[in-house]
Design a protein around this motif. Structure first.
Motif, PDB file in Angstrom:
ATOM      1  N   LEU A   9      52.865  39.412  43.654  1.00 19.90           N
ATOM      2  CA  LEU A   9      51.672  40.253  43.709  1.00 19.90           C
ATOM      3  C   LEU A   9      51.393  40.875  42.338  1.00 19.90           C
ATOM      4  O   LEU A   9      50.253  40.886  41.872  1.00 19.90           O
ATOM      5  CB  LEU A   9      51.835  41.342  44.763  1.00 19.90           C
ATOM      6  N   THR A  10      52.421  41.351  41.680  1.00 21.85           N
ATOM      7  CA  THR A  10      52.266  41.918  40.339  1.00 21.85           C
ATOM      8  C   THR A  10      51.707  40.873  39.383  1.00 21.85           C
ATOM      9  O   THR A  10      50.773  41.145  38.615  1.00 21.85           O
ATOM     10  CB  THR A  10      53.620  42.446  39.812  1.00 21.85           C
ATOM     11  N   GLU A  11      52.240  39.657  39.443  1.00 21.29           N
ATOM     12  CA  GLU A  11      51.760  38.584  38.572  1.00 21.29           C
ATOM     13  C   GLU A  11      50.311  38.209  38.903  1.00 21.29           C
ATOM     14  O   GLU A  11      49.512  37.934  38.006  1.00 21.29           O
ATOM     15  CB  GLU A  11      52.669  37.364  38.686  1.00 21.29           C
ATOM     16  N   MET A  12      49.962  38.222  40.187  1.00 27.08           N
ATOM     17  CA  MET A  12      48.593  37.914  40.589  1.00 27.08           C
ATOM     18  C   MET A  12      47.616  38.946  40.031  1.00 27.08           C
ATOM     19  O   MET A  12      46.556  38.594  39.510  1.00 27.08           O
ATOM     20  CB  MET A  12      48.487  37.866  42.122  1.00 27.08           C
ATOM     21  N   VAL A  13      47.974  40.222  40.130  1.00 28.12           N
ATOM     22  CA  VAL A  13      47.105  41.283  39.619  1.00 28.12           C
ATOM     23  C   VAL A  13      46.956  41.157  38.105  1.00 28.12           C
ATOM     24  O   VAL A  13      45.857  41.289  37.561  1.00 28.12           O
ATOM     25  CB  VAL A  13      47.630  42.673  40.034  1.00 28.12           C
ATOM     26  N   GLN A  14      48.045  40.872  37.417  1.00 28.47           N
ATOM     27  CA  GLN A  14      47.989  40.702  35.963  1.00 28.47           C
ATOM     28  C   GLN A  14      47.111  39.512  35.584  1.00 28.47           C
ATOM     29  O   GLN A  14      46.282  39.611  34.664  1.00 28.47           O
ATOM     30  CB  GLN A  14      49.398  40.524  35.387  1.00 28.47           C
ATOM     31  N   ASN A  15      47.266  38.400  36.273  1.00 30.42           N
ATOM     32  CA  ASN A  15      46.440  37.218  36.005  1.00 30.42           C
ATOM     33  C   ASN A  15      44.973  37.500  36.298  1.00 30.42           C
ATOM     34  O   ASN A  15      44.084  37.097  35.543  1.00 30.42           O
ATOM     35  CB  ASN A  15      46.923  36.020  36.814  1.00 30.42           C
TER      36      ASN A  15
END
Length: 84
Positions: A9-15
């Motif tokens: 989820l953190t990576e998705m938000v960053q992307n």
């Protein structure tokens, strides 16, 4: 969410923040749908589930075949096109 989902989820938000596209691929039951729902809720987005299958064609992704009230075959836009 499980720890691995929190990381994803953190990576998705960053992307998403930098305008990158996101595609989740995984086995059934691994939490992809719940992850997307959590992501969408956090950002105020609506979701529409579209199931993909191994034998789907590009046309299946864009349109679906149906019939009108007279029985004539018509093509309707898929949720993917509606979202775009």
């Amino acid at each position: 969410l499980a720890r691995s989902q929190q990381k994803a989820l953190t990576e998705m938000v960053q992307n998403h923040a930098v305008g990158a596209d996101i595609c989740l691929v995984g086995d059934r039951g691994t939490g992809k749908s719940s992850l997307v729902r959590t992501f969408a809720a956090a950002l105020g987005y609506r979701t529409c589930t579209m199931f993909c299958y191994r034998d789907m064609t590009s046309r299946d992704l864009l349109q679906r075949r149906t019939t009108d009230e007279r029985g004539n075959t018509i093509w309707q836009n898929s949720p993917l096109l509606d979202a775009a």
